[in-house]
Design an enzyme around this catalytic site. Sequence first.
Site, PDB file in Angstrom:
ATOM      1  N   ASP A   1      39.934  29.851  43.902  1.00 17.32           N
ATOM      2  CA  ASP A   1      39.370  31.017  43.222  1.00 17.32           C
ATOM      3  C   ASP A   1      40.397  32.148  43.342  1.00 17.32           C
ATOM      4  O   ASP A   1      41.060  32.279  44.369  1.00 17.32           O
ATOM      5  CB  ASP A   1      38.056  31.424  43.889  1.00 17.32           C
ATOM      6  CG  ASP A   1      37.546  32.749  43.360  1.00 17.32           C
ATOM      7  OD1 ASP A   1      37.301  32.846  42.158  1.00 17.32           O
ATOM      8  OD2 ASP A   1      37.408  33.695  44.164  1.00 17.32           O
ATOM      9  N   LYS A   2      40.529  32.949  42.301  1.00 19.97           N
ATOM     10  CA  LYS A   2      41.550  34.008  42.333  1.00 19.97           C
ATOM     11  C   LYS A   2      41.114  35.194  43.194  1.00 19.97           C
ATOM     12  O   LYS A   2      41.740  35.523  44.197  1.00 19.97           O
ATOM     13  CB  LYS A   2      41.867  34.502  40.920  1.00 19.97           C
ATOM     14  CG  LYS A   2      42.960  35.579  40.893  1.00 19.97           C
ATOM     15  CD  LYS A   2      43.157  36.157  39.514  1.00 19.97           C
ATOM     16  CE  LYS A   2      42.062  37.151  39.184  1.00 19.97           C
ATOM     17  NZ  LYS A   2      42.134  38.394  39.976  1.00 19.97           N
ATOM     18  N   THR A   3      40.007  35.814  42.783  1.00 19.93           N
ATOM     19  CA  THR A   3      39.609  37.078  43.403  1.00 19.93           C
ATOM     20  C   THR A   3      39.119  36.860  44.826  1.00 19.93           C
ATOM     21  O   THR A   3      38.170  36.122  45.055  1.00 19.93           O
ATOM     22  CB  THR A   3      38.514  37.758  42.566  1.00 19.93           C
ATOM     23  OG1 THR A   3      38.981  37.903  41.231  1.00 19.93           O
ATOM     24  CG2 THR A   3      38.170  39.118  43.140  1.00 19.93           C
TER      25      THR A   3
ATOM     26  N   THR B   1      38.999  31.332  37.700  1.00 15.63           N
ATOM     27  CA  THR B   1      38.586  32.728  37.804  1.00 15.63           C
ATOM     28  C   THR B   1      37.719  33.134  36.621  1.00 15.63           C
ATOM     29  O   THR B   1      37.795  32.527  35.540  1.00 15.63           O
ATOM     30  CB  THR B   1      39.817  33.653  37.870  1.00 15.63           C
ATOM     31  OG1 THR B   1      39.390  35.016  37.944  1.00 15.63           O
ATOM     32  CG2 THR B   1      40.698  33.489  36.635  1.00 15.63           C
ATOM     33  N   GLY B   2      36.918  34.147  36.853  1.00 20.51           N
ATOM     34  CA  GLY B   2      36.128  34.729  35.772  1.00 20.51           C
ATOM     35  C   GLY B   2      36.866  35.848  35.082  1.00 20.51           C
ATOM     36  O   GLY B   2      36.366  36.421  34.110  1.00 20.51           O
TER      37      GLY B   2
ATOM     38  N   LYS C   1      32.779  26.810  35.953  1.00 21.52           N
ATOM     39  CA  LYS C   1      33.588  26.491  37.135  1.00 21.52           C
ATOM     40  C   LYS C   1      33.206  25.114  37.666  1.00 21.52           C
ATOM     41  O   LYS C   1      34.061  24.304  38.020  1.00 21.52           O
ATOM     42  CB  LYS C   1      33.397  27.558  38.207  1.00 21.52           C
ATOM     43  CG  LYS C   1      34.015  28.893  37.848  1.00 21.52           C
ATOM     44  CD  LYS C   1      34.002  29.843  39.029  1.00 21.52           C
ATOM     45  CE  LYS C   1      34.756  31.128  38.695  1.00 21.52           C
ATOM     46  NZ  LYS C   1      34.892  32.020  39.842  1.00 21.52           N
TER      47      LYS C   1
ATOM     48  N   ASP D   1      35.318  32.102  47.675  1.00 21.27           N
ATOM     49  CA  ASP D   1      34.664  33.016  48.614  1.00 21.27           C
ATOM     50  C   ASP D   1      33.453  33.715  48.031  1.00 21.27           C
ATOM     51  O   ASP D   1      32.866  34.573  48.682  1.00 21.27           O
ATOM     52  CB  ASP D   1      35.664  34.070  49.108  1.00 21.27           C
ATOM     53  CG  ASP D   1      35.941  35.140  48.054  1.00 21.27           C
ATOM     54  OD1 ASP D   1      35.835  34.817  46.847  1.00 21.27           O
ATOM     55  OD2 ASP D   1      36.254  36.275  48.431  1.00 21.27           O
TER      56      ASP D   1
ATOM     57  N   ASP E   1      31.304  30.843  43.186  1.00 19.82           N
ATOM     58  CA  ASP E   1      32.052  29.636  43.548  1.00 19.82           C
ATOM     59  C   ASP E   1      31.157  28.550  44.144  1.00 19.82           C
ATOM     60  O   ASP E   1      31.612  27.423  44.331  1.00 19.82           O
ATOM     61  CB  ASP E   1      33.144  29.970  44.571  1.00 19.82           C
ATOM     62  CG  ASP E   1      34.086  31.050  44.065  1.00 19.82           C
ATOM     63  OD1 ASP E   1      34.435  31.012  42.881  1.00 19.82           O
ATOM     64  OD2 ASP E   1      34.445  31.940  44.855  1.00 19.82           O
TER      65      ASP E   1
END
Length: 774
Positions: A431-433, A598-599, A626, A645, A649
């Site tokens: 996940d990016k963020t 990512t969103g 996802k 996180d 997710d």
Amino acid sequence: MDDHKESAESSPGGEDQQDTISHQHEHGDHDEAIAESDEQRVEQELLEDEAHPAAASVTASHGQHEHAGHGGEGHGHGSHQGHGEGHGGMHEGHEQMFRRRFFVSMLLSIPVLLYSEMLQEWLGFSVPAFPGSEWINPVFAVIVFAYGGVPFLQMAVPELKDRSPGMMTLISMAISVAFVYSLASVVFPTQSVFFWELVTLIDIMLLGHWIEMRSVRRASSALDELAKLMPDTAERITDDRETEEVPVSELSEGDLVLVRPGASIPADGVIEDGDSDVNESMITGESKPVSKEPGDEVIGGTINGDGSLRVHVGATGEETTLAGIMRLVEEAQQSKSKTQVLADRAAGWLFYVALGAAVVTAIAWTLTVSFDATVIERVVTVLVIACPHALGLAIPLVVAINTSLAARNGMLVRDRIAMEDARNLDAIIFDKTGTLTEGEHGVVDMATVDGVDEDDVLALAAAVESDSEHMIARAIREAADERDLSIPDATNFEAIKGRGVRATVDVSGFAGGSSDESDGGNEVYVGGPNLLTQLDSEIPDHLQHFADEAGQNAQTVVYLVRDGELIAAVAMADVIREESFRVVDALHDLGIEVAMLTGDSQDVANAVADELGIDTVFAEVLPEDKDKKVQELQDQGKLVGMVGDGVNDAPALTRADVGIAIGSGTDVAVQSADVILVQNNPMDVVRLVKLSKASYRKMQENIVWAAGYNVFAIPLAAGVLAPIGILLSPAVGALLMSLSTVIVAINAQLLRRVDLSLPELPSATPPTDAQSAD
């Protein structure tokens, strides 16, 4: 009170009361019997669950739904409370059952060991005999077999029904043969008695199962954590425009609700009135609050910002987006397939080997010396020597040390199977963020007009933003703090809706003040492009070029206007973690594909992926997408790990073959994951893969040692070398069996020496030291 009591005793009804009391005692005894019966039933269910691990989660899930149905009395989220308890309660029940049976059986085994003639001869001690002492071994062995051994027989039944013999079948065969032969030896004296081997085998098997259950116990409360996102009550607006507080469960489609600043939105709907920034990161994964105005849709469970909203309810209960996520999590949890343990497969082969060896032994010895007690003793010796003492501990000991070693290095292992699978991962999705990035905006670049210093710009901007809690304001203040700048005082603060903020900054004696300012104060504005439109400010060419490049890199640009003059542009972005560069390189070095999910917008995702060198990018995806993206990689035949996180997710974490949660993330992400990175360091993903490979290697070595004993001992017990005078006695076989167990235990301990330090990579800082499991 006493008068009433005396009256009751003296009245004719007193006899009836005595009868009632008597009935109550009878009912009490009956209740105790029921309670005892219930306890036995629960243990039986636990044993069945242990034998059918794949069905256990479904059973637990159904059971929890039933409990919720019986006990629900309108508590907001009561219907969800059971979801997270099935796996945890099941494994905890297994652990407590095996723990209790191990200690009781071990205590009962002590007299058997003390009064074993073979052990007395080996260890050179003796114990006093007394009338009836000859019955100590058979009596206590029978009790141990009934209490500690019968459960293994019960767990072997499903294996036999499925025609897939494994550890339980092998254990059951060994202890049954030893039990029957030893009892027969009481009536028909033989050279060998297996009472002490019988009880020690049962004790070690109980210990191994206790260790295993302790290591796999997990309390998966992901659905409960998801349910907590929804508020318990909502403020519904009545026809006369008053507000009334009602339970969320009473909302229906078409209701109008008031959502105050900072409150959770109670249901999916459409904004009728009000403007605000809504934090949807826990649902959509978008890293910054989303501006909302009348006509925009909002999602239940998200957090309202500073504005007040009036929302028309569009979906409630099971129809909401959050409920859909919960269904995905539940389905993903139940869809995990049953994975056979290595030791179970080895035990299955060993079962057939032992049976075959016993049959060959019986035929060979009968043809050689005719059928007599010697043949029976030789066959029994073969079957008892096949007892998987070492095999029963080969895996649990490694798992226990693996769990300890992982915890010492910032990894909490909640699923043993996932830990084993990590060694074979083909792709890891991040996940990016909040995982690859800090999850917070930071200042990444600046451009100023001639004669203006960057430090002065930051100081002025930080002064204006000193009273704001907006994420951009926090980023500017943090950037000023990092440079240890002196911040001037600001007054007359004003928030300009949708454009930015303004304030009067006291620049007396401050280098950033304008030279023609007579009263020591500058009127300073900080905001986006809309602010420049309102102020009718022209953007210098080099600042426009800077803003265009920042936009191409998916960065947010804010401008600083001093006394009507545009003097600077500041680019802001979600800051990439320093560790992210190293983790991508390290995983590539291990031959693992790295993907990002990512969103955020495609531009933001591509910018981050290009900078990190990520192989695959999935952007602008909702939670259900996802989950599908993980499934998409799995459909390509890849073993997929997921690192995240956030609540968004959770479905992907549970769908992945190995779900890895960043420990600082939300509770639901942590509860949905198989492994938790406590230190919030993505580099621990690399350590996880290395530890998984090392642990699996130890498991293989232990199985080789454990099975190697049988490969060596069974032919000798069968009498392969009898023609040259070498015949393995039960006593020597038992000694070799114990030696094999010791070797397996020592080899498992060597796992603590595994090197989990990370290789130094080009353009990377040296890794932190790995910690031992001591």
